[in-house]
Write a protein that holds these residues in place. Structure first.
Motif, PDB file in Angstrom:
ATOM      1  N   ASP A  20      16.636   4.607 -29.068  1.00 54.08           N
ATOM      2  CA  ASP A  20      16.911   5.807 -28.277  1.00 54.08           C
ATOM      3  C   ASP A  20      18.322   5.606 -27.717  1.00 54.08           C
ATOM      4  N   MET A  21      19.308   6.271 -28.338  1.00 57.57           N
ATOM      5  CA  MET A  21      20.703   5.990 -28.014  1.00 57.57           C
ATOM      6  C   MET A  21      21.166   6.601 -26.697  1.00 57.57           C
ATOM      7  N   GLU A  22      21.872   5.780 -25.908  1.00 52.26           N
ATOM      8  CA  GLU A  22      22.633   6.325 -24.792  1.00 52.26           C
ATOM      9  C   GLU A  22      23.791   7.085 -25.421  1.00 52.26           C
ATOM     10  N   ASP A  23      24.357   8.031 -24.667  1.00 54.86           N
ATOM     11  CA  ASP A  23      25.473   8.818 -25.201  1.00 54.86           C
ATOM     12  C   ASP A  23      26.629   7.921 -25.666  1.00 54.86           C
ATOM     13  N   GLN A  24      26.897   6.866 -24.898  1.00 55.94           N
ATOM     14  CA  GLN A  24      28.000   5.969 -25.252  1.00 55.94           C
ATOM     15  C   GLN A  24      27.766   5.276 -26.588  1.00 55.94           C
ATOM     16  N   ILE A  54      13.504  12.497 -30.891  1.00 57.40           N
ATOM     17  CA  ILE A  54      14.195  13.741 -30.532  1.00 57.40           C
ATOM     18  C   ILE A  54      15.657  13.672 -30.973  1.00 57.40           C
ATOM     19  N   VAL A  55      16.247  14.844 -31.213  1.00 57.55           N
ATOM     20  CA  VAL A  55      17.688  14.970 -31.388  1.00 57.55           C
ATOM     21  C   VAL A  55      18.107  16.078 -30.425  1.00 57.55           C
ATOM     22  N   ASP A  56      18.839  15.717 -29.390  1.00 57.58           N
ATOM     23  CA  ASP A  56      19.266  16.754 -28.448  1.00 57.58           C
ATOM     24  C   ASP A  56      20.657  17.234 -28.846  1.00 57.58           C
ATOM     25  N   SER A  57      21.237  18.123 -28.021  1.00 59.92           N
ATOM     26  CA  SER A  57      22.506  18.732 -28.437  1.00 59.92           C
ATOM     27  C   SER A  57      23.623  17.690 -28.516  1.00 59.92           C
ATOM     28  N   PHE A  58      23.539  16.642 -27.712  1.00 62.79           N
ATOM     29  CA  PHE A  58      24.598  15.625 -27.756  1.00 62.79           C
ATOM     30  C   PHE A  58      24.560  14.847 -29.069  1.00 62.79           C
ATOM     31  N   ARG A  61      25.561  17.139 -31.892  1.00 63.39           N
ATOM     32  CA  ARG A  61      27.011  17.322 -31.961  1.00 63.39           C
ATOM     33  C   ARG A  61      27.681  16.078 -32.537  1.00 63.39           C
TER      34      ARG A  61
ATOM     35  N   ASP B  13      24.285   6.934 -18.020  1.00 60.63           N
ATOM     36  CA  ASP B  13      23.769   7.279 -19.355  1.00 60.63           C
ATOM     37  C   ASP B  13      22.390   6.668 -19.585  1.00 60.63           C
ATOM     38  N   VAL B  17      18.312   8.070 -20.669  1.00 55.41           N
ATOM     39  CA  VAL B  17      17.359   7.492 -21.623  1.00 55.41           C
ATOM     40  C   VAL B  17      16.027   7.224 -20.922  1.00 55.41           C
ATOM     41  N   ARG B  20      14.044  10.398 -20.506  1.00 52.46           N
ATOM     42  CA  ARG B  20      13.396  10.765 -21.780  1.00 52.46           C
ATOM     43  C   ARG B  20      12.125   9.962 -21.982  1.00 52.46           C
ATOM     44  N   THR B  38       7.976  16.924 -28.289  1.00 51.97           N
ATOM     45  CA  THR B  38       9.360  16.853 -28.751  1.00 51.97           C
ATOM     46  C   THR B  38      10.232  17.874 -28.007  1.00 51.97           C
ATOM     47  N   THR B  42      13.167  16.871 -25.357  1.00 55.08           N
ATOM     48  CA  THR B  42      14.519  17.352 -25.669  1.00 55.08           C
ATOM     49  C   THR B  42      15.091  18.155 -24.495  1.00 55.08           C
ATOM     50  N   SER B  45      16.064  15.880 -21.744  1.00 54.27           N
ATOM     51  CA  SER B  45      17.288  15.165 -22.070  1.00 54.27           C
ATOM     52  C   SER B  45      18.515  16.025 -21.772  1.00 54.27           C
ATOM     53  N   GLU B  46      18.446  17.301 -22.165  1.00 55.31           N
ATOM     54  CA  GLU B  46      19.562  18.223 -21.898  1.00 55.31           C
ATOM     55  C   GLU B  46      19.806  18.361 -20.396  1.00 55.31           C
ATOM     56  N   ARG B  49      21.066  15.228 -18.602  1.00 50.62           N
ATOM     57  CA  ARG B  49      22.497  15.025 -18.875  1.00 50.62           C
ATOM     58  C   ARG B  49      23.330  15.982 -18.026  1.00 50.62           C
ATOM     59  N   LEU B 101      28.428  21.851 -26.324  1.00 50.64           N
ATOM     60  CA  LEU B 101      28.145  22.971 -27.209  1.00 50.64           C
ATOM     61  C   LEU B 101      27.685  24.206 -26.442  1.00 50.64           C
TER      62      LEU B 101
END
Lengths: 139, 134
Positions: A20-24, A54-58, A61, B13, B17, B20, B38, B42, B45-46, B49, B101
């Motif tokens: 689960d990746m941090e944005d960095q 999950i895949v969020d907008s970040f 992108r 950051d 996580v 989530r 899901t 999601t 998460s948005e 952030r 975005l």
């Protein structure tokens, strides 16, 4: 900070995102991939997201940016293994990932890259070998 | 029974996580369907952030809720940042002040059942979302 490994297999760079990746971490991956494409001269990148729930907008992108950057560096990117629930959520979120090629799994991704590379090379051959034919067809 | 909430700070950051992961754990516990899990994770998460990037940090509270018929999850995202001046604009797809975005707020709203936003310029922003089991 964790880092996503980039593996080279023949003419392809393979990335399998297992955390689960941090944005960095996502931004670091983007840079690492650009560096590796230039260092190895690989023409294909496969990003396996089958472990991502999950895949969020970040992240979306970031994947789109990776695809664009690779294209500028003469490499094609294929995102593989997206889960059905992730696909549904992404579309509802409003992110349709234009410009990103996808395949259902790594194997199909490799085939897709091989095919598109072949098409590209055939086109090049055609241009070089038959300049007259091209000239005639446009006149 | 319905107020066993979990409070999480959002200042890095890594905290996004953690949000989530907490929302995922709650979603599994109330047995949301896989697609709804899901969607909720999601959306969380948005919004987490946004709390970090636009709100300058804040906190998130995840709570299990129950009405007469269904169980669900309520999540509150609160910051004391600059607030949102033009809410209509902020909720428009593709509008962004942060180089993203512009899908965070508008997209998150589409992914949940209930979406409330309380904001005032200079006073911060609080967003409450709820997702119910079908």
């Amino acid at each position: 900070m964790e880092r996503v490994p980039v593996l080279k297999i023949g003419d392809i760079l393979l990335v399998s995102i297992q955390i689960d990746m941090e944005d960095q971490v996502a931004l670091q991956l983007q840079e690492d991939l650009a560096d590796r494409i230039v260092a190895t001269g690989c023409h294909g990148v496969i990003i396996d997201i089958s472990a991502l729930d999950i895949v969020d907008s970040f992240v979306g992108r970031t994947l789109a940016t990776i695809a664009s950057v690779s294209r500028v560096l003469d490499a094609e990117t294929v995102v593989v293994g997206m889960r059905p629930a992730v696909a549904i959520t992404l579309v509802e979120l409003g992110l349709s990932l234009p410009g990103i090629r996808t395949a259902l799994n790594v194997e199909l991704g490799i085939e897709l890259l091989a095919r598109s590379r072949q098409d590209e090379l055939t086109e090049l051959d055609f241009d070089e070998d038959e300049p007259d034919a091209a000239a005639v067809s446009t006149s | 029974m319905s107020d066993e909430g979990q409070r999480l700070p959002v200042t890095t950051d890594q905290d996004v996580v953690r949000v989530r992961q907490a929302v995922r754990t709650f979603s599994v516990a109330v047995k949301l369907s896989l697609v709804d899990q899901t969607k909720l994770v999601t959306a969380a998460s948005e919004l987490a952030r946004n709390t970090l990037v636009y709100g300058g940090g804040g906190e998130v509270v995840v709570t299990r809720v129950q009405n007469e018929r269904r169980a669900g999850i309520k999540i509150v995202f609160a910051d004391e940042g600059p607030g949102i001046v033009d809410l209509t604009l902020a909720l428009t797809d593709g509008y962004t002040t942060g180089g993203g975005l512009g899908l965070g707020l508008s997209g998150a709203r589409r992914l949940v059942d209930e979406f409330e936003i309380d904001t005032e310029p200079g006073k911060g922003t609080t967003i409450t979302i709820t997702k119910w089991c079908r």
